[in-house]
Design a protein around this motif. Structure first.
Motif, mmCIF file in Angstrom:
data_model
loop_
_atom_site.group_PDB
_atom_site.id
_atom_site.type_symbol
_atom_site.label_atom_id
_atom_site.label_comp_id
_atom_site.label_asym_id
_atom_site.label_seq_id
_atom_site.Cartn_x
_atom_site.Cartn_y
_atom_site.Cartn_z
ATOM 1 N N GLU A 195 0.684 -1.166 -0.074
ATOM 2 C CA GLU A 195 0.026 -0.021 0.072
ATOM 3 C C GLU A 195 0.619 1.264 0.077
ATOM 4 O O GLU A 195 0.511 2.413 -0.472
ATOM 5 N N GLY A 196 2.117 1.038 0.840
ATOM 6 C CA GLY A 196 2.932 2.296 0.644
ATOM 7 C C GLY A 196 2.819 3.151 2.062
ATOM 8 O O GLY A 196 2.314 2.678 2.937
ATOM 9 N N ASP A 197 3.528 4.197 1.977
ATOM 10 C CA ASP A 197 3.735 4.935 3.196
ATOM 11 C C ASP A 197 2.505 5.777 3.473
ATOM 12 O O ASP A 197 1.465 6.171 2.400
ATOM 13 N N ALA A 198 2.212 6.039 4.823
ATOM 14 C CA ALA A 198 0.862 6.477 5.239
ATOM 15 C C ALA A 198 0.940 7.973 5.543
ATOM 16 O O ALA A 198 -0.037 8.651 5.921
ATOM 17 N N THR A 199 2.089 8.532 5.234
ATOM 18 C CA THR A 199 2.431 10.162 5.683
ATOM 19 C C THR A 199 1.280 10.864 5.035
ATOM 20 O O THR A 199 0.907 11.597 5.487
#
Length: 281
Positions: A218-222
């Motif tokens: 999903e990737g980074d949640a930043t």
């Protein structure tokens, strides 16, 4: 059977005595094994509880190490974990606990002290509202994502004298736009906040919540955390309140420190405290 055999005469007294000795020995061994199993099980349970307390303290230390300029509430998420482990964490000073499923919090709450503050953080269907509100020490629902759900909560709370009102709630925002996740869109958030405040007197809007990306795929949640902060700014302006008066519930086991740095006031940490959850069969 042995006694009957002796009375019929086909078993000698010596054979009978030997049989009794064997039976007694077998019974003694069985009792010894049972007692050892109980001791082992108890030691295992105590070990699990000790591990939870150690992990809890480690997470609390990591939160302090971020040195946020705002207060941060740790919500220990006990999804699928037994009440005994929640009790151990509570005895160690943890107050706020989160659950994803209605039946779990309804089942666990009566087994634990009233001083536990329960946070419901999972998707909530309107047909489960009545059951959830049976939990008198339910502190906050983080996952209100529609006016329909807000109105059902408000309706069910009308006239209730067995719990503190208004009930604290947060609006869940689907910051990533993923179909698999619940929540209103960022564009809908501002209007939903105003509608809830004006139309649901038994609810108190206390903040916003999001579920950020939580895997390498999903990737980074930043970006999700930053989007939720933008939503808070817009909601506060529409409500005519200070931005910091609205909480931000964001960040989980793998990224709660990043979330705190980006303004999280509530972090939801489960597996890092309670251990990995059993995979569904």
């Amino acid at each position: 059977v042995v006694a009957a055999s002796l009375s019929t005469g086909w078993m000698s007294a010596r054979t009978f005595a030997a049989a009794v000795t064997v039976a007694a020995t077998s019974a003694a061994i069985a009792i010894l094994l049972w007692r050892r199993a109980r001791v082992t099980a108890k030691a295992h349970d105590e070990s699990d509880e000790a591990r939870v307390v150690t992990a809890l303290k480690a997470v609390q230390s990591r939160i302090k190490a971020v040195r946020a300029s705002h207060s941060v509430t740790l919500i220990a998420v006990s999804k699928t974990k037994p009440a005994e482990l929640v009790a151990a964490a509570h005895a160690a000073g943890q107050v706020d606990f989160g659950e994803n499923y209605v039946h779990e919090v309804v089942d666990k709450a009566p087994l634990l002290p009233d001083t536990v503050r329960w946070h419901f953080i999972g998707h909530l269907q309107t047909n489960k509202v009545k059951e959830l509100l049976r939990v008198s020490n339910l502190a906050c629902i983080h996952s209100v994502d529609s006016m329909k759900l807000a109105q059902e909560l408000n309706r069910r709370l009308a006239g209730r004298t067995d719990r503190a009102l208004p009930l604290h709630v947060m609006i869940q925002v689907n910051t990533s736009g993923e179909e698999a996740k619940s929540g209103c869109t960022p564009e809908e958030c501002q209007a939903l906040c105003v509608q809830l405040r004006d139309g649901c007197p038994h609810l108190k809007l206390v903040g916003l919540m999001c579920i950020g990306k939580y895997s390498a795929t999903e990737g980074d949640a930043t970006a999700d955390f930053e989007q939720l902060a933008v939503c808070r700014c817009a909601a506060a302006a529409a409500l005519g309140v200070e931005e910091k008066s609205l909480s931000l519930s964001m960040g989980m086991s793998h990224d709660f420190e990043t979330a705190i740095q980006l303004g999280a006031t509530h972090v939801r940490v489960g597996s890092t405290i309670f251990g990995a959850r059993a995979k569904k069969a």
